[in-house]
Design a protein around this motif. Structure first.
Motif, PDB file in Angstrom:
ATOM      1  N   ASP A   1      29.570 -17.245 -39.634  1.00 26.29           N
ATOM      2  CA  ASP A   1      30.711 -17.449 -40.516  1.00 26.29           C
ATOM      3  C   ASP A   1      31.717 -18.320 -39.786  1.00 26.29           C
ATOM      4  O   ASP A   1      31.987 -18.111 -38.592  1.00 26.29           O
ATOM      5  CB  ASP A   1      31.363 -16.114 -40.881  1.00 26.29           C
ATOM      6  CG  ASP A   1      30.506 -15.252 -41.794  1.00 26.29           C
ATOM      7  OD1 ASP A   1      29.515 -15.762 -42.361  1.00 26.29           O
ATOM      8  OD2 ASP A   1      30.839 -14.060 -41.934  1.00 26.29           O
ATOM      9  N   GLU A   2      32.294 -19.276 -40.487  1.00 23.38           N
ATOM     10  CA  GLU A   2      33.273 -20.159 -39.855  1.00 23.38           C
ATOM     11  C   GLU A   2      34.449 -19.392 -39.270  1.00 23.38           C
ATOM     12  O   GLU A   2      35.035 -19.805 -38.273  1.00 23.38           O
ATOM     13  CB  GLU A   2      33.755 -21.210 -40.853  1.00 23.38           C
ATOM     14  CG  GLU A   2      32.683 -22.248 -41.147  1.00 23.38           C
ATOM     15  CD  GLU A   2      33.192 -23.399 -41.986  1.00 23.38           C
ATOM     16  OE1 GLU A   2      34.376 -23.773 -41.855  1.00 23.38           O
ATOM     17  OE2 GLU A   2      32.391 -23.923 -42.770  1.00 23.38           O
ATOM     18  N   ALA A   3      34.788 -18.253 -39.866  1.00 24.37           N
ATOM     19  CA  ALA A   3      35.928 -17.458 -39.397  1.00 24.37           C
ATOM     20  C   ALA A   3      35.739 -16.911 -37.986  1.00 24.37           C
ATOM     21  O   ALA A   3      36.722 -16.532 -37.341  1.00 24.37           O
ATOM     22  CB  ALA A   3      36.187 -16.300 -40.366  1.00 24.37           C
ATOM     23  N   VAL A   4      34.503 -16.838 -37.478  1.00 27.31           N
ATOM     24  CA  VAL A   4      34.277 -16.282 -36.141  1.00 27.31           C
ATOM     25  C   VAL A   4      34.034 -17.359 -35.086  1.00 27.31           C
ATOM     26  O   VAL A   4      33.716 -17.049 -33.944  1.00 27.31           O
ATOM     27  CB  VAL A   4      33.113 -15.252 -36.126  1.00 27.31           C
ATOM     28  CG1 VAL A   4      33.396 -14.107 -37.085  1.00 27.31           C
ATOM     29  CG2 VAL A   4      31.773 -15.903 -36.401  1.00 27.31           C
ATOM     30  N   LEU A   5      34.210 -18.620 -35.459  1.00 31.56           N
ATOM     31  CA  LEU A   5      33.945 -19.709 -34.518  1.00 31.56           C
ATOM     32  C   LEU A   5      35.183 -20.058 -33.693  1.00 31.56           C
ATOM     33  O   LEU A   5      36.318 -19.999 -34.184  1.00 31.56           O
ATOM     34  CB  LEU A   5      33.450 -20.946 -35.259  1.00 31.56           C
ATOM     35  CG  LEU A   5      32.131 -20.778 -36.015  1.00 31.56           C
ATOM     36  CD1 LEU A   5      31.760 -22.080 -36.716  1.00 31.56           C
ATOM     37  CD2 LEU A   5      31.010 -20.314 -35.096  1.00 31.56           C
ATOM     38  N   SER A   6      34.935 -20.459 -32.467  1.00 24.57           N
ATOM     39  CA  SER A   6      35.992 -20.944 -31.579  1.00 24.57           C
ATOM     40  C   SER A   6      36.344 -22.376 -31.999  1.00 24.57           C
ATOM     41  O   SER A   6      35.609 -22.992 -32.783  1.00 24.57           O
ATOM     42  CB  SER A   6      35.484 -20.951 -30.135  1.00 24.57           C
ATOM     43  OG  SER A   6      34.476 -21.951 -29.992  1.00 24.57           O
ATOM     44  N   PRO A   7      37.412 -22.934 -31.447  1.00 18.37           N
ATOM     45  CA  PRO A   7      37.727 -24.338 -31.736  1.00 18.37           C
ATOM     46  C   PRO A   7      36.591 -25.289 -31.347  1.00 18.37           C
ATOM     47  O   PRO A   7      36.436 -26.355 -31.935  1.00 18.37           O
ATOM     48  CB  PRO A   7      38.987 -24.605 -30.903  1.00 18.37           C
ATOM     49  CG  PRO A   7      39.628 -23.264 -30.752  1.00 18.37           C
ATOM     50  CD  PRO A   7      38.474 -22.285 -30.670  1.00 18.37           C
ATOM     51  N   GLU A   8      35.768 -24.870 -30.380  1.00 19.64           N
ATOM     52  CA  GLU A   8      34.631 -25.702 -29.949  1.00 19.64           C
ATOM     53  C   GLU A   8      33.430 -25.561 -30.878  1.00 19.64           C
ATOM     54  O   GLU A   8      32.434 -26.252 -30.716  1.00 19.64           O
ATOM     55  CB  GLU A   8      34.210 -25.329 -28.515  1.00 19.64           C
ATOM     56  CG  GLU A   8      35.284 -25.556 -27.466  1.00 19.64           C
ATOM     57  CD  GLU A   8      36.335 -24.446 -27.413  1.00 19.64           C
ATOM     58  OE1 GLU A   8      37.433 -24.735 -26.922  1.00 19.64           O
ATOM     59  OE2 GLU A   8      36.073 -23.321 -27.877  1.00 19.64           O
ATOM     60  N   GLY A   9      33.496 -24.640 -31.833  1.00 18.97           N
ATOM     61  CA  GLY A   9      32.423 -24.483 -32.811  1.00 18.97           C
ATOM     62  C   GLY A   9      31.371 -23.446 -32.465  1.00 18.97           C
ATOM     63  O   GLY A   9      30.299 -23.435 -33.058  1.00 18.97           O
TER      64      GLY A   9
END
Length: 189
Positions: free
Chosen positions: A144-152
Motif C-alpha cells: 500500500d502506498e501509505a506504508v512506503l518511505s519517501p524512497e519508495g
C-alpha cells in the motif's frame, strides 16, 4: 553467567505471516506462520515452514505457489484466528472479514487489507523434522502506498508488523528506531 535453556525454538522475534493458498477446490485460505524469513537475496527468496498436517501444506505443493501477507498490529486478532482455525472446515477470509485477491503472477490469493504482500513461486521444499521448509522465489512485492518511505520502500513504522515470541506465545509490535544498519557499528572499527 548464562543459564542453559536447552534445545528449543527461542530465537526472537519471529514474523507473523499469513500464507495465502488455494486448496484443491480453489477455495482461498490463509495460514498463520511464524517459522519464516528471507533466505536468499539473488534471486529474492523467502522460506516458510509448515507441518504436513496443515491444510496449506499440500496446497503449496499442488499449486507451486503461495503469498506472504505481513500481519500487522491492526490485524492481530485475524492473524491469531487464522492460526487456530483449519481451512479444511472454515472459510478464514469470510470469518475474518478479509478480502481475497487473486494474484496475477502466482497461483495463490492475498488479503487485500494487509499492506505488504510477497507473491512467491515455489522453488523447492525440504523436509526438516516434523516440518516442510518451502522456499519461494519472490515474483513481486505489493505494498500500500501509505506504508512506503519517501524512497519508495516499506517503512517498518508505517507497516507496523506483528511479531511473535515462540514458547511464551506472545504478540508484540516493533520497538524504537536504534540507528542505520551498516553504519552505527563503524565507530568500533
Amino acid at each position: 553467567m548464562k543459564k542453559s535453556l536447552g534445545a528449543n525454538t527461542l530465537a526472537q522475534p519471529t514474523p507473523v505471516w499469513l500464507v495465502g493458498t488455494y486448496d484443491e477446490a480453489g477455495q482461498p485460505n490463509l495460514a498463520t506462520i511464524a517459522w519464516g524469513g528471507v533466505c536468499c537475496s539473488k534471486p529474492p527468496c523467502v522460506s516458510i515452514a509448515l507441518r504436513p498436517a496443515t491444510h496449506s501444506h499440500d496446497s503449496i505443493l499442488d499449486r507451486k505457489a503461495f503469498t506472504v501477507n505481513v500481519a500487522t498490529e491492526a490485524f492481530a486478532r485475524q492473524a491469531d484466528f487464522c492460526g487456530m482455525a483449519s481451512g479444511r472446515d472454515t472459510d478464514k477470509f469470510a470469518a475474518t472479514g478479509l478480502t481475497p485477491v487473486k494474484s496475477e503472477l502466482v497461483d495463490a490469493p492475498y488479503a487485500d487489507e494487509l499492506p505488504l504482500i510477497l507473491e512467491c513461486k515455489l522453488q523447492q521444499s525440504v523436509k526438516v523434522g516434523g516440518h516442510t521448509l518451502f522456499i519461494g522465489e519472490i515474483a513481486d512485492v505489493k505494498a500500500d502506498e501509505a506504508v512506503l518511505s519517501p524512497e519508495g520502500y516499506p517503512h517498518i513504522e508505517k507497516v507496523q508488523p506483528l511479531i511473535f515470541t515462540p514458547v511464551l506465545r506472545n504478540y508484540h509490535g516493533v520497538g524504537k528506531y536504534l540507528g542505520q544498519a551498516f553504519s552505527i557499528g563503524k565507530e568500533l572499527s
